[in-house]
Design a protein around this motif. Structure first.
Motif, mmCIF file in Angstrom:
data_model
loop_
_atom_site.group_PDB
_atom_site.id
_atom_site.type_symbol
_atom_site.label_atom_id
_atom_site.label_comp_id
_atom_site.label_asym_id
_atom_site.label_seq_id
_atom_site.Cartn_x
_atom_site.Cartn_y
_atom_site.Cartn_z
ATOM 1 N N ALA A 190 0.743 -1.083 0.032
ATOM 2 C CA ALA A 190 0.040 -0.066 0.046
ATOM 3 C C ALA A 190 0.985 1.416 0.041
ATOM 4 O O ALA A 190 1.934 1.127 0.526
ATOM 5 C CB ALA A 190 -0.986 -0.038 1.289
ATOM 6 N N CYS A 191 0.439 2.337 -0.802
ATOM 7 C CA CYS A 191 1.455 3.486 -0.985
ATOM 8 C C CYS A 191 0.791 4.482 0.077
ATOM 9 O O CYS A 191 0.362 5.499 -0.241
ATOM 10 C CB CYS A 191 1.176 4.160 -2.193
ATOM 11 S SG CYS A 191 -0.452 4.282 -3.052
ATOM 12 N N THR A 192 0.726 4.119 1.281
ATOM 13 C CA THR A 192 0.178 4.959 2.455
ATOM 14 C C THR A 192 0.846 4.241 3.761
ATOM 15 O O THR A 192 1.270 3.046 3.699
ATOM 16 C CB THR A 192 -1.130 4.955 2.621
ATOM 17 O OG1 THR A 192 -1.575 5.746 3.565
ATOM 18 C CG2 THR A 192 -1.930 3.788 3.083
ATOM 19 N N ASP A 193 0.715 4.917 4.853
ATOM 20 C CA ASP A 193 1.374 4.518 6.213
ATOM 21 C C ASP A 193 0.389 3.298 6.700
ATOM 22 O O ASP A 193 -0.741 3.695 6.837
ATOM 23 C CB ASP A 193 1.121 5.457 7.288
ATOM 24 C CG ASP A 193 1.900 5.008 8.622
ATOM 25 O OD1 ASP A 193 2.538 4.015 8.428
ATOM 26 O OD2 ASP A 193 1.606 5.583 9.563
ATOM 27 N N THR A 194 0.858 2.040 6.848
ATOM 28 C CA THR A 194 0.083 1.052 7.101
ATOM 29 C C THR A 194 0.386 0.603 8.437
ATOM 30 O O THR A 194 -0.149 -0.341 9.150
ATOM 31 C CB THR A 194 0.088 -0.335 6.448
ATOM 32 O OG1 THR A 194 1.750 -0.513 6.413
ATOM 33 C CG2 THR A 194 -0.002 0.158 4.745
ATOM 34 N N TYR A 195 0.903 1.190 9.464
ATOM 35 C CA TYR A 195 1.324 0.832 10.858
ATOM 36 C C TYR A 195 -0.063 0.546 11.854
ATOM 37 O O TYR A 195 -0.272 -0.643 12.335
ATOM 38 C CB TYR A 195 1.891 1.881 11.703
ATOM 39 C CG TYR A 195 2.111 1.693 13.100
ATOM 40 C CD1 TYR A 195 3.119 0.857 13.313
ATOM 41 C CD2 TYR A 195 1.512 2.491 13.846
ATOM 42 C CE1 TYR A 195 3.585 0.563 14.565
ATOM 43 C CE2 TYR A 195 1.826 2.141 15.450
ATOM 44 C CZ TYR A 195 2.820 1.092 15.623
ATOM 45 O OH TYR A 195 3.186 0.808 17.153
ATOM 46 N N VAL A 196 -1.194 1.593 11.785
ATOM 47 C CA VAL A 196 -2.438 1.240 12.431
ATOM 48 C C VAL A 196 -3.047 0.094 11.719
ATOM 49 O O VAL A 196 -3.464 -0.791 12.401
ATOM 50 C CB VAL A 196 -3.220 2.603 12.246
ATOM 51 C CG1 VAL A 196 -4.712 2.366 12.863
ATOM 52 C CG2 VAL A 196 -2.596 3.732 12.921
ATOM 53 N N MET A 197 -3.156 -0.176 10.417
ATOM 54 C CA MET A 197 -3.637 -1.194 9.704
ATOM 55 C C MET A 197 -3.044 -2.453 10.230
ATOM 56 O O MET A 197 -3.749 -3.532 10.386
ATOM 57 C CB MET A 197 -3.803 -0.988 8.086
ATOM 58 C CG MET A 197 -4.681 -1.825 7.319
ATOM 59 S SD MET A 197 -6.010 -1.384 7.610
ATOM 60 C CE MET A 197 -6.612 0.037 7.174
ATOM 61 N N GLU A 198 -1.808 -2.639 10.307
ATOM 62 C CA GLU A 198 -0.836 -3.650 10.688
ATOM 63 C C GLU A 198 -1.444 -4.128 12.089
ATOM 64 O O GLU A 198 -1.428 -5.158 12.313
ATOM 65 C CB GLU A 198 0.390 -3.476 10.587
ATOM 66 C CG GLU A 198 0.952 -3.370 9.155
ATOM 67 C CD GLU A 198 2.524 -3.302 9.152
ATOM 68 O OE1 GLU A 198 3.066 -3.626 10.033
ATOM 69 O OE2 GLU A 198 3.081 -3.058 7.910
ATOM 70 N N LEU A 199 -1.539 -3.071 13.080
ATOM 71 C CA LEU A 199 -1.834 -3.358 14.667
ATOM 72 C C LEU A 199 -3.180 -4.269 14.592
ATOM 73 O O LEU A 199 -3.710 -5.026 15.161
ATOM 74 C CB LEU A 199 -1.928 -2.075 15.039
ATOM 75 C CG LEU A 199 -0.484 -1.432 15.479
ATOM 76 C CD1 LEU A 199 -0.587 -0.315 16.453
ATOM 77 C CD2 LEU A 199 0.289 -2.938 16.264
ATOM 78 N N LEU A 200 -4.275 -3.529 13.613
ATOM 79 C CA LEU A 200 -5.587 -3.836 13.422
ATOM 80 C C LEU A 200 -5.696 -5.412 13.056
ATOM 81 O O LEU A 200 -6.471 -6.083 13.549
ATOM 82 C CB LEU A 200 -6.504 -3.119 12.826
ATOM 83 C CG LEU A 200 -6.765 -1.788 13.229
ATOM 84 C CD1 LEU A 200 -7.450 -0.836 12.126
ATOM 85 C CD2 LEU A 200 -7.556 -1.754 14.508
ATOM 86 N N THR A 201 -4.617 -5.513 11.971
ATOM 87 C CA THR A 201 -4.588 -6.914 11.466
ATOM 88 C C THR A 201 -4.142 -7.947 12.365
ATOM 89 O O THR A 201 -4.583 -9.000 12.531
ATOM 90 C CB THR A 201 -4.101 -7.008 10.284
ATOM 91 O OG1 THR A 201 -4.547 -6.020 9.221
ATOM 92 C CG2 THR A 201 -3.919 -8.327 9.556
ATOM 93 N N VAL A 202 -3.067 -7.519 12.832
ATOM 94 C CA VAL A 202 -2.569 -8.449 13.968
ATOM 95 C C VAL A 202 -3.274 -8.732 15.039
ATOM 96 O O VAL A 202 -3.455 -10.058 15.703
ATOM 97 C CB VAL A 202 -1.079 -7.981 14.281
ATOM 98 C CG1 VAL A 202 -0.508 -8.814 15.614
ATOM 99 C CG2 VAL A 202 -0.072 -7.909 13.363
ATOM 100 N N SER A 203 -4.070 -7.763 15.526
ATOM 101 C CA SER A 203 -4.900 -7.959 16.782
ATOM 102 C C SER A 203 -6.111 -8.866 16.318
ATOM 103 O O SER A 203 -6.798 -9.546 17.217
ATOM 104 C CB SER A 203 -5.476 -6.574 17.272
ATOM 105 O OG SER A 203 -6.086 -5.892 16.333
ATOM 106 N N ASN A 204 -6.500 -8.802 15.144
ATOM 107 C CA ASN A 204 -7.371 -9.673 14.738
ATOM 108 C C ASN A 204 -7.152 -11.150 14.502
ATOM 109 O O ASN A 204 -7.514 -11.895 15.344
ATOM 110 C CB ASN A 204 -8.144 -9.087 13.326
ATOM 111 C CG ASN A 204 -9.486 -9.661 13.110
ATOM 112 O OD1 ASN A 204 -9.852 -10.947 13.330
ATOM 113 N ND2 ASN A 204 -10.091 -9.188 11.767
ATOM 114 N N SER A 205 -6.190 -11.345 13.346
ATOM 115 C CA SER A 205 -5.783 -12.737 13.279
ATOM 116 C C SER A 205 -5.022 -13.307 14.233
ATOM 117 O O SER A 205 -5.152 -14.368 14.866
ATOM 118 C CB SER A 205 -5.194 -12.638 11.919
ATOM 119 O OG SER A 205 -5.781 -12.533 10.919
#
Length: 314
Positions: A190-205
């Motif tokens: 993704a051509c944007t900052d994905t830090y928050v998205m990565e945290l959400l994904t890790v907290s989910n899976s």
């Protein structure tokens, strides 16, 4: 190919990594993975047919086992056919829509399987610790509802993961550092900052895989603690050994991949292949090799098939 989205040029396809760099080794791997996939299909179908055809296996445990085999078959089918096609292709591409579809079903079936393994652990707990109440507690209606809940939970989990992934803009690069589409390697593009998205994904899976694993370990520990006699512990271990083996094969790689920040390790792709391609093949082998009832049922089914064939010929 690219397409416009807002003021950015969005990629419309992704390029997948190659398992092997040379055409000769790709051809060899195609044969190996084809045999693995066919073994997965045959093994899991054999368990499903055996459980549904043999009246002695119409119990909650084998009903859940049949559903696990179906999930293993589906899980392997999400990625294996595309990988086999890529072995024979010089350009390993996948469209954006196909990538997101693969990602969705990968997490849908994978999460449903984790939930089902947790249900199977509960089934073993009731069977071993409350044998007199087993038939009343684990009735067919409850088992069907629990399986439906597993599929529903997997669907909700996968929908959340897919929506989070699709919300990100992908304007290049488009080289996925994996052999199939999965959340960690895709959102890194993704051509944007994905830090928050990565945290959400890790907290989910990560939360699902880790919490299910803790529940499983707790349930088996409780079983062993409640059984005092050495003979009882031996029987309990024998009954649960196959389940524990499958749990280790599934949850080990899954926790390694999803329950950590999306930093890249050199073994990530190899672990992904083991988890998505090899493990679904090993599950039926573990259950049939360690389970006398399943092996006996398969022999009875084979005998009936031979007898029926002889009657038709005569």
């Amino acid at each position: 190919m690219e397409q416009l989205w807002g003021n950015q040029t969005m990629v419309s396809e992704f390029l997948l990594a190659a398992i092997s760099p040379t055409p000769q080794s790709q051809a060899v791997l195609f044969v190996v993975f084809l045999l693995v996939y066919l073994s997965t299909l045959v093994g899991n179908l054999a368990i499903m047919v055996t459980v549904n055809a043999d009246p002695y296996l119409r119990t909650p445990m084998y009903f859940l086992l049949s559903n696990l085999s179906f999930l293993d078959l589906c899980f392997s089918t999400v990625t294996a056919p595309k990988m086999l096609m890529d072995f024979l292709s010089e350009r390993r591409s996948i469209s954006y829509d196909a990538c997101m579809t693969q990602l969705f079903f990968l997490h849908f079936v994978g999460a449903a399987e984790m939930f089902l393994l947790t249900v199977m652990a509960y089934d073993r707990y009731v069977a071993i610790c409350k044998p007199l109440h087993y038939s009343r507690i684990m009735n067919r209606c409850l088992c069907s509802c629990l399986v439906l809940a597993c599929w529903t939970g997997g669907f909700i989990h996968s929908t959340v993961q897919t929506i989070l992934t699709m919300q990100l803009p992908y304007c290049g690069p488009n080289h996925v550092d994996n052999f199939f589409c999965d959340v960690p390697p895709v959102i890194k593009l993704a051509c944007t900052d994905t830090y928050v998205m990565e945290l959400l994904t890790v907290s989910n899976s990560g939360l699902i895989s880790t919490s299910c694993f803790i529940i499983l370990v707790t349930s088996y520990t409780t079983i062993l603690v409640k059984i005092r006699s050495p003979e009882g512990c031996r029987k309990a271990l024998s009954t649960c050994a196959s389940h524990l083996t499958v749990v280790t094969l599934i949850f080990g790689p899954c926790i390694f991949i999803y329950a950590r920040p999306f930093s890249v390790f050199s073994v990530d792709k190899q672990v992904s292949v083991v988890y998505n391609i090899i493990t679904p093949m090993l599950s039926p082998l573990v259950y049939t090799l360690r389970n006398k009832e399943v092996k006996s049922a398969m022999k009875r089914l084979k005998t009936r098939s031979i007898t029926s064939g002889e009657k038709i010929i005569s």
